[in-house]
Design a protein around this motif. Structure first.
Motif, mmCIF file in Angstrom:
data_model
loop_
_atom_site.group_PDB
_atom_site.id
_atom_site.type_symbol
_atom_site.label_atom_id
_atom_site.label_comp_id
_atom_site.label_asym_id
_atom_site.label_seq_id
_atom_site.Cartn_x
_atom_site.Cartn_y
_atom_site.Cartn_z
ATOM 1 N N VAL A 37 -7.431 -6.591 -11.097
ATOM 2 C CA VAL A 37 -8.180 -7.782 -10.717
ATOM 3 C C VAL A 37 -9.339 -7.997 -11.684
ATOM 4 O O VAL A 37 -9.708 -7.111 -12.453
ATOM 5 C CB VAL A 37 -8.734 -7.649 -9.283
ATOM 6 N N ARG A 38 -9.918 -9.180 -11.613
ATOM 7 C CA ARG A 38 -11.147 -9.431 -12.361
ATOM 8 C C ARG A 38 -12.318 -8.861 -11.570
ATOM 9 O O ARG A 38 -12.458 -9.126 -10.370
ATOM 10 C CB ARG A 38 -11.348 -10.927 -12.581
ATOM 11 N N VAL A 39 -13.160 -8.083 -12.236
ATOM 12 C CA VAL A 39 -14.368 -7.529 -11.635
ATOM 13 C C VAL A 39 -15.551 -8.056 -12.433
ATOM 14 O O VAL A 39 -15.647 -7.832 -13.639
ATOM 15 C CB VAL A 39 -14.356 -5.982 -11.648
ATOM 16 N N GLU B 213 -1.274 -8.451 -12.487
ATOM 17 C CA GLU B 213 -0.305 -7.360 -12.507
ATOM 18 C C GLU B 213 -0.697 -6.274 -11.514
ATOM 19 O O GLU B 213 -1.860 -6.145 -11.127
ATOM 20 C CB GLU B 213 -0.213 -6.769 -13.914
ATOM 21 N N ALA B 214 0.286 -5.501 -11.106
ATOM 22 C CA ALA B 214 0.056 -4.386 -10.190
ATOM 23 C C ALA B 214 1.134 -3.339 -10.416
ATOM 24 O O ALA B 214 2.195 -3.622 -10.990
ATOM 25 C CB ALA B 214 0.076 -4.862 -8.741
ATOM 26 N N ALA C 172 -8.427 -2.198 -9.540
ATOM 27 C CA ALA C 172 -8.751 -1.726 -10.885
ATOM 28 C C ALA C 172 -9.067 -2.922 -11.762
ATOM 29 O O ALA C 172 -8.352 -3.934 -11.728
ATOM 30 C CB ALA C 172 -7.580 -0.938 -11.475
ATOM 31 N N GLY C 173 -10.135 -2.839 -12.542
ATOM 32 C CA GLY C 173 -10.505 -3.931 -13.423
ATOM 33 C C GLY C 173 -9.457 -4.170 -14.490
ATOM 34 O O GLY C 173 -8.826 -3.244 -14.997
ATOM 35 N N ARG C 174 -9.247 -5.430 -14.819
ATOM 36 C CA ARG C 174 -8.302 -5.764 -15.873
ATOM 37 C C ARG C 174 -8.831 -5.309 -17.218
ATOM 38 O O ARG C 174 -10.019 -5.420 -17.505
ATOM 39 C CB ARG C 174 -8.073 -7.279 -15.911
ATOM 40 N N SER C 175 -7.932 -4.837 -18.070
ATOM 41 C CA SER C 175 -8.338 -4.404 -19.409
ATOM 42 C C SER C 175 -8.380 -5.600 -20.350
ATOM 43 O O SER C 175 -7.858 -6.663 -20.050
ATOM 44 C CB SER C 175 -7.360 -3.358 -19.926
#
Length: 325
Positions: free
Chosen positions: A252-254, A277-278, A322-325
């Motif tokens: 996700v976006r953080v 994505e997951a 989890a933050g997106r890379s």
């Protein structure tokens, strides 16, 4: 299991703040924590997802997750456990209860702004939390939920004498809900059933935040993923292992929010509405997935590469943001 939308009721409460991306959380596969066999033969209750109508709302409890708060109480009875980043790169949990109510849950800690967006998927959930920043409390009060913060005149909260504050506040769920509301209250959008074809075998999977980590190691003897946090086995209050049937790593976006803690650290805002994505872990395998949530009032769907629903295994679900890379 998806519920109809209520877009007009709470959209104004879920507004964005400063759009500054934080460092992404890393996800790795590796050896992880080993199954030490402790409580490995304990039966794991199955949770039914029948169509029986809900008798009330879900109970959502904000749970402390620093080392001093462990082992936590009551997490093993939650239907869904959300893991989210908080200040200083640490993590906090939100436990969702619908089919069972344990005698006690805790330690209970404070709420965050993005909790309101996440809880929008449920029909007026009960939110149990220790408190919140003074500027956030009016927003919580106006949200489409029943806020139940800790207070001196509440019989729902107790302080444990064997722990130091703030890691000693516990909730008595039956003081807020007389009985479990039933699986129909879990309007998460999740589907349960047979695993899809494909996937890849994986014995362990790790998600890293800047100052915290979650590892999930597959146990053949329990048909569950054994949880480790910050490098140590995650245990129940009676010494067993936390062991969900399905683990979701949701990218996700953080971003930064408008709020800071008393040390001046910004409170991260987890955007759980959108798509991305997951990875879905079940039955000792990992499946690449796409998640989608159109609005805060909607549940989240997970689909395979060909667009079909990706079923979860029956039992407890952990969702790690989890933050997106």
């Amino acid at each position: 299991m998806r519920r109809g939308t209520r877009r007009g009721r709470c959209a104004a409460l879920l507004t964005a703040a400063v759009a500054v991306s934080l460092g992404a959380a890393g996800c790795t596969a590796g050896p992880g924590a080993q199954d030490d066999g402790r409580a490995s033969t304990a039966p794991v209750p199955e949770r039914s997802h029948s169509a029986a109508p809900a008798s009330g709302p879900v109970l959502a409890v904000k749970v402390d997750n620093v080392r001093a708060a462990r082992p936590q109480t009551g997490l093993e009875d939650a239907d869904v456990v959300y893991a989210e980043p908080v200040e200083a790169g640490l993590s906090r949990l939100m436990a969702i209860y619908a089919t069972e109510l344990p005698e006690s849950v805790g330690p209970v800690r404070s709420a965050r702004e993005s909790d309101l967006e996440l809880l929008g998927q449920f029909d007026r959930p009960v939110l149990a939390f220790s408190g919140a920043q003074s500027k956030l409390l009016p927003i919580i009060d106006k949200a489409p939920l029943r806020a139940e913060p800790a207070s001196e005149d509440s019989d729902a909260y107790v302080r444990a004498g064997d722990r130091q504050a703030p890691h000693n506040l516990y909730l008595r769920p039956d003081e807020l809900l007389g009985k479990p509301s039933g699986a129909a209250a879990l309007t998460t959008g999740f589907t349960y059933g047979k695993a899809p074809a494909g996937g890849r075998a994986e014995s362990s999977h790790t998600v890293r935040y800047p100052s915290a980590s979650f590892a999930f190691t597959w146990s053949d003897s329990r048909d569950r993923w054994l949880v480790s946090m910050d490098g140590s086995p995650a245990r129940t209050a009676d010494g067993g292992r936390l062991a969900p049937a399905t683990v979701v790593v949701q990218h996700v976006r953080v971003r930064e929010s408008d709020f800071r803690d008393f040390r001046g650290s910004n409170s991260p805002y987890v955007e759980s509405v959108g798509s991305g994505e997951a990875e879905v872990l079940r039955d000792g395998r990992v499946y690449d997935a796409t998640w989608k949530r159109g609005a805060a009032e909607d549940g989240t769907t997970f689909t395979t590469g060909d667009g079909k629903p990706l079923n979860f295994a029956e039992g407890q679900v952990w969702v790690v943001f989890a933050g997106r890379s």
